[in-house]
Design a protein around this motif. Structure first.
Motif, PDB file in Angstrom:
ATOM      1  N   GLN A 172      42.400   3.553  59.610  1.00  0.00           N
ATOM      2  CA  GLN A 172      42.924   4.011  60.897  1.00  0.00           C
ATOM      3  C   GLN A 172      44.273   4.672  60.658  1.00  0.00           C
ATOM      4  O   GLN A 172      45.272   4.006  60.433  1.00  0.00           O
ATOM      5  CB  GLN A 172      43.124   2.831  61.836  1.00  0.00           C
ATOM      6  CG  GLN A 172      41.874   2.080  62.211  1.00  0.00           C
ATOM      7  CD  GLN A 172      42.246   0.826  62.995  1.00  0.00           C
ATOM      8  OE1 GLN A 172      42.828  -0.094  62.437  1.00  0.00           O
ATOM      9  NE2 GLN A 172      41.938   0.808  64.269  1.00  0.00           N
ATOM     10  N   GLY A 173      44.287   5.999  60.706  1.00  0.00           N
ATOM     11  CA  GLY A 173      45.535   6.730  60.526  1.00  0.00           C
ATOM     12  C   GLY A 173      45.612   7.376  59.156  1.00  0.00           C
ATOM     13  O   GLY A 173      45.513   6.691  58.148  1.00  0.00           O
ATOM     14  N   ALA A 174      45.787   8.702  59.115  1.00  0.00           N
ATOM     15  CA  ALA A 174      45.836   9.421  57.840  1.00  0.00           C
ATOM     16  C   ALA A 174      47.220  10.006  57.597  1.00  0.00           C
ATOM     17  O   ALA A 174      47.386  11.172  57.269  1.00  0.00           O
ATOM     18  CB  ALA A 174      44.760  10.500  57.791  1.00  0.00           C
ATOM     19  N   GLY A 175      48.243   9.168  57.767  1.00  0.00           N
ATOM     20  CA  GLY A 175      49.578   9.531  57.295  1.00  0.00           C
ATOM     21  C   GLY A 175      49.643   9.221  55.818  1.00  0.00           C
ATOM     22  O   GLY A 175      48.615   9.101  55.142  1.00  0.00           O
ATOM     23  N   GLY A 176      50.847   9.057  55.282  1.00  0.00           N
ATOM     24  CA  GLY A 176      50.988   8.794  53.851  1.00  0.00           C
ATOM     25  C   GLY A 176      50.181   7.600  53.403  1.00  0.00           C
ATOM     26  O   GLY A 176      49.396   7.675  52.449  1.00  0.00           O
ATOM     27  N   LEU A 177      50.336   6.462  54.087  1.00  0.00           N
ATOM     28  CA  LEU A 177      49.622   5.248  53.680  1.00  0.00           C
ATOM     29  C   LEU A 177      48.114   5.455  53.725  1.00  0.00           C
ATOM     30  O   LEU A 177      47.390   5.084  52.807  1.00  0.00           O
ATOM     31  CB  LEU A 177      49.999   4.074  54.591  1.00  0.00           C
ATOM     32  CG  LEU A 177      51.420   3.522  54.509  1.00  0.00           C
ATOM     33  CD1 LEU A 177      51.614   2.427  55.547  1.00  0.00           C
ATOM     34  CD2 LEU A 177      51.731   3.001  53.125  1.00  0.00           C
ATOM     35  N   GLY A 178      47.650   6.035  54.820  1.00  0.00           N
ATOM     36  CA  GLY A 178      46.209   6.207  55.010  1.00  0.00           C
ATOM     37  C   GLY A 178      45.597   7.107  53.935  1.00  0.00           C
ATOM     38  O   GLY A 178      44.515   6.816  53.414  1.00  0.00           O
TER      39      GLY A 178
END
Ligand SMILES: [Zn+2]
Ligand SMILES: [Zn+2]
Length: 351
Positions: A172-178
């Protein structure tokens, strides 16, 4: 809410410590959260912790990094951004990431010596209780700047799941972590479904190899997204759901996305209290036999594993695209805004 530039003499490192010249620093989600805190103590702090630097000065006795590699002035280095004291109850259990003194040097007022306690600065002081590792030559700064928070965190989080080849994970979420999580899961042979709504991030998720992206633009409701994931998993739901959004409602959704007997890992939601509360029937967790785990920080040697992961996979995944929008240091406020707008996966500044 603003930045102030302050000048201090760069200190000589004491025994066991070292001073780095910062080369590139990323804007992490927690920097953005902290930027908006009202607490006066945190308002007057040096932010920045996800970065790469080079050795400026070595304290007495520092000849090797924590992997035993020789270290010299000018070497590029990434430090673990928190303290592991090796003396508290958590450290004695081997839970280094839970060290009771982890934030001892975190977000100090810069007037307090040794002044350079954050990465949004020319220099950074690595104290004697921080692990650090030399950066392999083949990894450039753009690729490696995210190792000491985002990537190490994701390697640690996914090692605490039963994710294996053939499993399905929802990120859930494709920022840096994702995006890091997508890379790790793909390397392990898992099937990856990403939920994301920002067009640039949807594109990046696909470039990182996500098998399916559930675009929040075309699936604007929780019900719609859950239905799509159930459809993509043969009616079952996901084996593992990883929450890296920092949005409280995403936690409720993660519970709905997991299959019976599945796992939910909560990493992005860090804030507590008013404004971050949600309505949830705990019975859902019981009835589904879910394992729900929160993960904060990592065992420090995971930073070494992060460097090894990058060395192994930097030609397979487009890590450089993750932090391409670097700004000069004097545009730090704009870089924070970039991070906040979620327009880029990882905003960063170069020194
Ligand atoms: Zn961070
Ligand atoms: Zn400790």
């Amino acid at each position: 809410m603003q930045f102030e530039v302050k000048d201090y003499e760069v200190p000589e490192p004491t025994a066991g410590a070292l001073v780095l010249a910062v080369r590139r620093a990323n804007v992490c989600g927690s920097d953005i959260h902290q930027f908006h805190y009202d607490s006066p103590a945190l308002r007057e702090a040096v932010l920045g912790h996800e970065f790469v630097g080079e050795v400026h000065a070595l304290g007495a006795g520092v000849t090797r990094d924590n992997a035993g590699q020789p270290i010299a002035i000018g070497d590029r280095v990434v430090p673990v951004y928190f303290v592991t004291c090796r003396r508290c109850a958590a450290c004695l259990r081997g839970d280094f990431g839970m060290c009771a003194n982890s934030l001892r040097e975190w977000s100090k007022n810069p007037d307090t010596a040794p002044h350079f306690s954050g990465a949004f600065a020319t220099h950074y002081y690595v104290n004697e209780d921080q692990y650090f590792y030399k950066v392999p030559d083949e990894l450039d700064d753009r690729i490696v700047a995210g190792a000491n928070c985002g990537l190490a965190q994701m390697l640690f989080a996914l090692d605490h799941t039963r994710l294996a080849a053939g499993c399905t994970i929802v990120v859930q979420g494709a920022g840096g972590l994702g995006l890091y999580a997508v890379a790790i899961a793909k390397e392990r042979g898992a099937r990856v479904i990403v939920i994301e709504g920002v067009p640039e991030r949807v594109t990046l998720a696909k470039r990182f190899g996500a098998d399916h992206v559930v675009d929040m633009a075309s699936h604007p409701t929780t019900e719609g997204r859950v239905a799509r994931v159930v459809e993509l998993t043969g009616g079952l739901g996901a084996d593992v759901v990883l929450e890296v959004t920092g949005v409280s409602a995403a936690f409720v959704e993660s519970i709905a996305l997991a299959r019976v007997g599945g796992e939910v890992v909560s990493v992005g939601n860090l804030n507590v209290g008013e404004g971050f509360e949600i309505a949830l029937s705990p019975g859902v967790i019981t009835r589904k036999n879910l394992r729900v785990q929160g993960i904060l920080r990592y065992d420090p040697w995971y930073l070494y594993r992060a460097l090894e992961f990058l060395r192994r996979t930097h030609e397979r995944f487009p890590f450089a695209a993750l932090a391409k929008e670097a700004r000069p240091f004097n545009e730090l406020d704009a870089a924070i805004s970039d991070g906040e707008s979620r327009s880029v996966a990882r905003a960063s500044v170069i020194l």
